[in-house]
Design a protein around this motif. Structure first.
Motif, mmCIF file in Angstrom:
data_model
loop_
_atom_site.group_PDB
_atom_site.id
_atom_site.type_symbol
_atom_site.label_atom_id
_atom_site.label_comp_id
_atom_site.label_asym_id
_atom_site.label_seq_id
_atom_site.Cartn_x
_atom_site.Cartn_y
_atom_site.Cartn_z
ATOM 1 N N ASN A 209 66.674 24.091 17.811
ATOM 2 C CA ASN A 209 68.127 24.080 18.002
ATOM 3 C C ASN A 209 68.872 23.154 17.055
ATOM 4 N N ASN A 210 68.124 22.513 16.150
ATOM 5 C CA ASN A 210 68.764 21.636 15.159
ATOM 6 C C ASN A 210 68.368 21.996 13.732
ATOM 7 N N LYS A 211 67.961 23.239 13.547
ATOM 8 C CA LYS A 211 67.546 23.676 12.212
ATOM 9 C C LYS A 211 68.639 23.447 11.181
ATOM 10 N N ALA A 212 69.874 23.741 11.569
ATOM 11 C CA ALA A 212 70.976 23.678 10.605
ATOM 12 C C ALA A 212 71.132 22.283 10.021
ATOM 13 N N ILE A 213 71.133 21.274 10.885
ATOM 14 C CA ILE A 213 71.350 19.918 10.376
ATOM 15 C C ILE A 213 70.082 19.357 9.742
ATOM 16 N N LEU A 214 68.908 19.712 10.273
ATOM 17 C CA LEU A 214 67.664 19.212 9.690
ATOM 18 C C LEU A 214 67.453 19.763 8.282
ATOM 19 N N ASN A 215 67.975 20.951 8.030
ATOM 20 C CA ASN A 215 67.869 21.523 6.678
ATOM 21 C C ASN A 215 68.821 20.849 5.694
ATOM 22 N N GLU A 216 69.850 20.178 6.205
ATOM 23 C CA GLU A 216 70.827 19.517 5.344
ATOM 24 C C GLU A 216 70.455 18.069 5.018
#
Length: 304
Positions: A209-216
């Protein structure tokens, strides 16, 4: 105040516990009643009609613990008066426990602040938290209704307006909360605290559920922390805040397990309450979820 490595396990003169709608609310009380001294139980004026809340309240009542229910302002005032009366009557250094398991983030922050400034020098304050059994994350995106300081005293200082902000962000397993806050603050510098718990299903949900920020965020700015090692996490956060303060203005946003909020409050207070601590809430759109104790209890102690 000084956070110490070895947590104090009692006996305690005073204990502050939470009255909530989760089964784990009673865990510390059930396991250690004779070790807790004078007990104050703090409840709520919402979500208090659930069967589990009523059962928890009855169990506390049967044991003759002092119970007070109200909103955050009423709770803070009552606790301050209760604490003042106990300090005057005992007239000594006190060993105090606060179990934050079912306290809201704003409530636990306010109570930690009150306790640390009010307890006599030489006292100890032990913060405990019962890790829950696995419960699935809410489906869909978690709505964000409130963003801002967790309590007014921890809104931080304006400081040097020429410095950029460093967002120190704890991750929870709610979908969309962390990235929503990061986009709202739009910070150039983001550091992430990623929890490693006792149940891999929690860890997998956090990652999913935190893929978006972990990828940044660069891997060098992702700090993995063990949920069962709060003292080490405190040191990591304190050292990070100290380092980034030289060139940026840190802002702590401890999503995820509530123990991280407690550690953020301690770090802010160690820096003279100049470091802001924020909360993100879905307010009344969050539905009550019963959580059972996993059998794992963690704690950290502050020497006043």
């Amino acid at each position: 105040m000084k956070v110490i490595e070895d947590s104090f396990n009692g006996p305690f003169h005073l204990s502050i516990l939470g009255l909530g709608y989760e089964k784990r609310a009673l865990e510390r009380f059930t396991q250690e009643r004779s070790n807790l001294g004078d007990v104050l139980v703090l409840g709520y004026n919402k979500h208090n009609e659930t069967p589990q809340y009523k059962e928890n309240k009855l169990n506390y009542s049967d044991s003759k613990a002092s119970i007070f229910e109200g909103d955050d302002v009423e709770i803070r005032l009552y606790t301050r008066e209760w604490l003042d009366s106990k300090i005057k009557s005992k007239a000594q250094q006190l060993n105090v426990l606060i179990d934050i398991t079912v306290l809201s983030r704003s409530r636990l922050s306010a109570l930690l602040y009150e306790l640390i400034i009010a307890l006599p020098a030489g006292s100890t304050l032990t913060i405990s938290y019962e890790i829950s059994q696995f419960v699935s994350a809410p489906e869909g995106l978690s709505p964000i209704k409130t963003v801002g300081d967790v309590i007014p005293e921890l809104s931080g200082a304006i400081g040097d307006l020429t410095k950029p902000t460093s967002l120190v962000l704890g991750l929870g397993y709610e979908n969309g909360k962390a990235i929503g806050l990061a986009n709202y603050i739009d910070s150039e510098h983001i550091f992430v605290f990623l929890p490693i718990g006792i149940d891999s299903r929690f860890d997998e949900s956090v990652l999913q559920n935190n893929k978006a920020i972990l990828n940044e965020v660069p891997s060098s700015r992702i700090i993995k922390y063990r949920l069962d090692q709060p003292y080490n996490t405190y040191l990591d956060m304190r050292d990070l805040v100290n380092a980034v303060s030289k060139s940026t203005s840190p802002l702590l946003a401890p999503l995820g397990p509530k123990i991280l909020t407690a550690l953020s409050v301690l770090v802010s207070l160690e820096f003279g309450a100049q470091i802001p601590v924020w909360r993100v809430s879905s307010e009344l759109e969050e539905q009550p979820v019963d959580r059972k104790a996993s059998g794992y209890s963690i704690s950290i102690t502050v020497h006043i």
